[in-house]
Design a protein around this motif. Structure first.
Motif, mmCIF file in Angstrom:
data_model
loop_
_atom_site.group_PDB
_atom_site.id
_atom_site.type_symbol
_atom_site.label_atom_id
_atom_site.label_comp_id
_atom_site.label_asym_id
_atom_site.label_seq_id
_atom_site.Cartn_x
_atom_site.Cartn_y
_atom_site.Cartn_z
ATOM 1 N N LEU A 111 3.363 9.759 -2.319
ATOM 2 C CA LEU A 111 2.281 9.026 -2.980
ATOM 3 C C LEU A 111 1.087 9.924 -3.314
ATOM 4 N N ALA A 112 1.133 11.159 -2.847
ATOM 5 C CA ALA A 112 0.112 12.133 -3.251
ATOM 6 C C ALA A 112 0.647 13.068 -4.319
ATOM 7 N N ASP A 113 1.753 12.667 -4.993
ATOM 8 C CA ASP A 113 2.398 13.546 -5.964
ATOM 9 C C ASP A 113 2.316 13.024 -7.393
ATOM 10 N N GLY A 114 1.714 11.834 -7.606
ATOM 11 C CA GLY A 114 1.365 11.446 -8.963
ATOM 12 C C GLY A 114 2.187 10.405 -9.665
ATOM 13 N N ALA A 115 3.275 9.900 -9.064
ATOM 14 C CA ALA A 115 4.192 9.042 -9.822
ATOM 15 C C ALA A 115 3.710 7.609 -9.987
ATOM 16 N N GLU A 116 2.681 7.214 -9.262
ATOM 17 C CA GLU A 116 2.354 5.786 -9.231
ATOM 18 C C GLU A 116 1.268 5.353 -10.201
ATOM 19 N N ASP A 117 0.653 6.257 -10.947
ATOM 20 C CA ASP A 117 -0.497 5.833 -11.747
ATOM 21 C C ASP A 117 -0.131 4.776 -12.785
ATOM 22 N N GLN A 118 0.980 4.987 -13.511
ATOM 23 C CA GLN A 118 1.344 4.018 -14.551
ATOM 24 C C GLN A 118 1.862 2.720 -13.945
ATOM 25 N N ILE A 119 2.460 2.801 -12.755
ATOM 26 C CA ILE A 119 2.925 1.599 -12.056
ATOM 27 C C ILE A 119 1.721 0.749 -11.662
ATOM 28 N N ILE A 120 0.691 1.390 -11.145
ATOM 29 C CA ILE A 120 -0.537 0.671 -10.802
ATOM 30 C C ILE A 120 -1.156 0.063 -12.055
ATOM 31 N N ALA A 121 -1.222 0.840 -13.125
ATOM 32 C CA ALA A 121 -1.819 0.349 -14.365
ATOM 33 C C ALA A 121 -1.120 -0.910 -14.853
ATOM 34 N N ALA A 122 0.205 -0.979 -14.681
ATOM 35 C CA ALA A 122 0.981 -2.135 -15.156
ATOM 36 C C ALA A 122 1.209 -3.179 -14.073
ATOM 37 N N ARG A 123 0.565 -3.009 -12.916
ATOM 38 C CA ARG A 123 0.685 -3.933 -11.774
ATOM 39 C C ARG A 123 2.134 -4.073 -11.281
ATOM 40 N N GLY A 124 2.863 -2.969 -11.321
ATOM 41 C CA GLY A 124 4.209 -2.968 -10.771
ATOM 42 C C GLY A 124 4.183 -2.944 -9.255
ATOM 43 N N MET A 125 5.352 -3.167 -8.652
ATOM 44 C CA MET A 125 5.481 -3.283 -7.196
ATOM 45 C C MET A 125 6.057 -2.001 -6.602
ATOM 46 N N THR A 126 5.347 -1.411 -5.658
ATOM 47 C CA THR A 126 5.769 -0.186 -4.998
ATOM 48 C C THR A 126 6.375 -0.515 -3.638
ATOM 49 N N PHE A 127 7.505 0.141 -3.306
ATOM 50 C CA PHE A 127 8.174 -0.096 -2.020
ATOM 51 C C PHE A 127 8.969 1.135 -1.642
ATOM 52 N N TRP A 128 9.557 1.110 -0.453
ATOM 53 C CA TRP A 128 10.469 2.153 0.008
ATOM 54 C C TRP A 128 11.421 1.552 1.025
ATOM 55 N N VAL A 129 12.648 2.056 1.034
ATOM 56 C CA VAL A 129 13.637 1.689 2.047
ATOM 57 C C VAL A 129 14.025 2.979 2.755
ATOM 58 N N THR A 130 13.832 3.031 4.064
ATOM 59 C CA THR A 130 14.041 4.253 4.813
ATOM 60 C C THR A 130 15.527 4.560 5.006
ATOM 61 N N GLY A 131 15.800 5.838 5.277
ATOM 62 C CA GLY A 131 17.162 6.295 5.518
ATOM 63 C C GLY A 131 17.366 6.717 6.955
ATOM 64 N N PRO A 132 18.559 7.236 7.277
ATOM 65 C CA PRO A 132 18.893 7.577 8.665
ATOM 66 C C PRO A 132 17.921 8.553 9.323
ATOM 67 N N ARG A 133 17.466 9.547 8.594
ATOM 68 C CA ARG A 133 16.575 10.545 9.193
ATOM 69 C C ARG A 133 15.159 10.034 9.397
ATOM 70 N N GLU A 134 14.870 8.847 8.873
ATOM 71 C CA GLU A 134 13.506 8.305 8.985
ATOM 72 C C GLU A 134 13.376 7.237 10.059
ATOM 73 N N GLN A 135 14.441 6.997 10.810
ATOM 74 C CA GLN A 135 14.388 5.879 11.746
ATOM 75 C C GLN A 135 13.459 6.115 12.931
ATOM 76 N N ARG A 136 13.016 7.338 13.106
ATOM 77 C CA ARG A 136 12.007 7.610 14.133
ATOM 78 C C ARG A 136 10.586 7.427 13.615
ATOM 79 N N LYS A 137 10.460 7.184 12.336
ATOM 80 C CA LYS A 137 9.135 6.905 11.783
ATOM 81 C C LYS A 137 8.627 5.572 12.324
ATOM 82 N N PRO A 138 7.335 5.437 12.507
ATOM 83 C CA PRO A 138 6.810 4.190 13.082
ATOM 84 C C PRO A 138 7.085 2.982 12.186
#
Length: 518
Positions: free
Chosen positions: A150-177
């Protein structure tokens, strides 16, 4: 214009959310992340799409300059991994910037929403998106993006158009809070089921080995609910580029060389142009190569580039020559798996027909004569061939097709290159790839020769993985094959094949009695 390349991630994230809000009504903020961002801003000026930019030396001063466009800040929860994605959603709905508490204080921006302690895990956060935020947002636009991007720039046009941002984690991320893939996926399934057919998922489902749901599973999930994936996880300034309007583009098609029945004709079709990022910071170097224009290349391009970043599309069309041809990127209008398209909706067959009509509209706008269909998740090759035939039946105006992301295992030349009863041609991919650069060219040469054998003339769709190649390496491939192999564009390949397999006409020369087949 502000150069943010040296800023820390929290400041970049704040500024890209500000960019999305400010550019909602009119493009006014352009951010420099990398040198290619300067290149494309100059192209906007050359194409008459913008004037001389006003340089802002202190990027964070943009918050003060555009303070009237925002209401305050939203604070993500560092104890819930995807909380930053939900913060982006709230920012889009309530005209807020995403900030840390310290950054909000530094910039004197009031904290309007504080997500710390709000959700116990990712699934609960996504449920809030689905039930509370989604009714106020664009139901046809999504952004699947790892919070770390989210600090890499891809969301500006999504925000402008009121699109929905999400993520689904993978196996290596299951230790993330807060991470728990099954619960996250269930919420996205419910969200997709409650939103219309033909939604677009931008970003990407994968961000490294074991990070994210993964390309195959993610695209499959979207496809099942009638949503297309448009890969765009490392793009910048689309809220600026999408403000340009471009109705159509025209290609520079050239007739094929004279047919020589002793030759093998090759169309080198380069992959991954459905990824918007490749046109922003990858392929423009290929077009500036001294080898560009020396031989024929087919470029798979995502057709939505004409809407999302017309500046880029126009630059490539202007700099393409008759030896270049753009074809539709993987699957058509966007990345889908036709074998599972809309199968979790009420009318999957009608939905697939609509998808191909939608694709046909964009092929016309882009002056593209064909596209690369994708046969993933087909149980066997017979099913894959049926899927290709279904696409052909839905698009009778498309004279030929170039399926597959790499060789799919068909045995024999005539299973790769064949005509349908409708007269439409199919040139399936004859080659796979290796990421070992030292072995890539010998590997391609071996596959091409093995597939055509002694067949002459032969007509082959050579799938080229862009990440492992370049214009010089394509030149070396053709040199390694030798003079018996001729490079042609996709349309030239189709024309030559038809000429070679047409019923011969007969010319009886009265003076000599010689019968000549033409």
């Amino acid at each position: 214009m502000a150069n943010i390349s040296a800023l820390p991630p929290d400041q970049k994230r704040l500024l890209v959310t500000l960019q999305g809000i400010v550019n909602r009504t009119q493009p006014r903020i352009y951010l420099i992340w990398r040198p290619d961002d300067r290149f494309w801003l100059r192209q906007m000026q050359k194409q008459g799409q913008t004037g001389t930019p006003i340089r802002v030396k202190q990027p964070l001063s943009l918050v003060r300059i555009f303070r009237g466009d925002i209401r305050g800040a939203v604070i993500p929860d560092p104890k819930v991994y995807i909380s930053p994605d939900i913060a982006v959603d709230i920012a889009a709905v309530d005209r807020l910037v995403v900030a840390t508490p310290a950054l909000a204080r530094q910039l004197n921006v009031p904290i309007k929403v504080d997500l710390r302690g709000r959700f116990k895990n990712d699934a609960e956060a996504l449920r809030y998106l689905r039930t509370r935020l989604a009714p106020r947002m664009n139901p046809l636009l999504f952004l699947c993006l790892d919070p770390e991007l989210l600090a890499d720039g891809a969301e500006d046009q999504i925000i402008a158009a009121r699109g929905m941002t999400f993520w689904v984690t993978g196996p290596r991320e299951q230790r993330k809070p807060g991470a728990e893939t099954a619960g996250e996926k269930q919420q996205i399934e419910k969200l997709f089921a409650a939103t219309p057919l033909d939604g677009v998922v931008r970003g990407f489902w994968w961000n490294g080995d074991g990070v994210g749901l993964g390309e195959s599973e993610g695209v499959k999930l979207a496809s099942e609910f009638g949503k297309v994936t448009v890969v765009s996880n490392h793009v910048h300034n689309l809220s600026v580029f999408s403000g340009v309007r471009l109705a159509t583009l025209r290609q520079k098609f050239a007739p094929p060389p004279p047919l020589d029945r002793s030759k093998v004709y090759l169309s080198l079709t380069v992959s991954d142009g459905d990824n918007l990022n490749t046109w922003q910071n990858f392929f423009w170097r290929w077009f500036k190569s001294p080898y560009h224009g020396k031989f024929a290349v087919g470029w798979a391009m995502g057709p939505t580039l004409i809407d999302v970043a017309p500046t880029l599309a126009e630059w490539y069309y202007r700099h393409a020559g008759p030896e270049d041809e753009f074809i539709g990127g993987v699957s058509g209008i966007g990345y889908i798996y036709p074998s599972v398209w809309a199968e979790r909706t009420d009318h999957p067959h009608a939905a697939l027909q609509h998808f191909y009509r939608w694709t046909g509209d964009y092929l016309r706008r882009m002056d593209m004569r064909t596209f690369r269909t994708h046969q993933a998740f087909t149980p066997d090759n017979q099913d894959a061939m049926q899927d290709i035939a279904q696409a052909a039946a839905a698009l009778p105006q498309v004279r030929f097709f170039m399926p597959d992301y790499g060789y799919a295992g068909e045995q024999g030349y005539h299973r790769i290159t064949y005509s349908l009863p409708s007269g439409q041609m199919v040139f399936r991919a004859a080659t796979n790839w290796t990421l070992d650069k030292a072995e890539e060219i010998p590997y391609l040469v071996q596959q091409i020769r093995a597939h055509v054998g002694a067949t002459r003339p032969a007509f082959v769709n050579v799938f080229v993985l862009n990440w492992a190649m370049g214009m010089h390496r394509l030149y070396l491939l053709l040199k390694a094959l030798g003079p018996g192999y001729v490079d042609v564009t996709p349309s030239q390949l189709n024309t030559l094949y038809r000429e070679a397999h047409a019923a011969p006409s007969v010319d009886v020369r009265a003076s000599t009695g010689i019968v000549i087949e033409r």
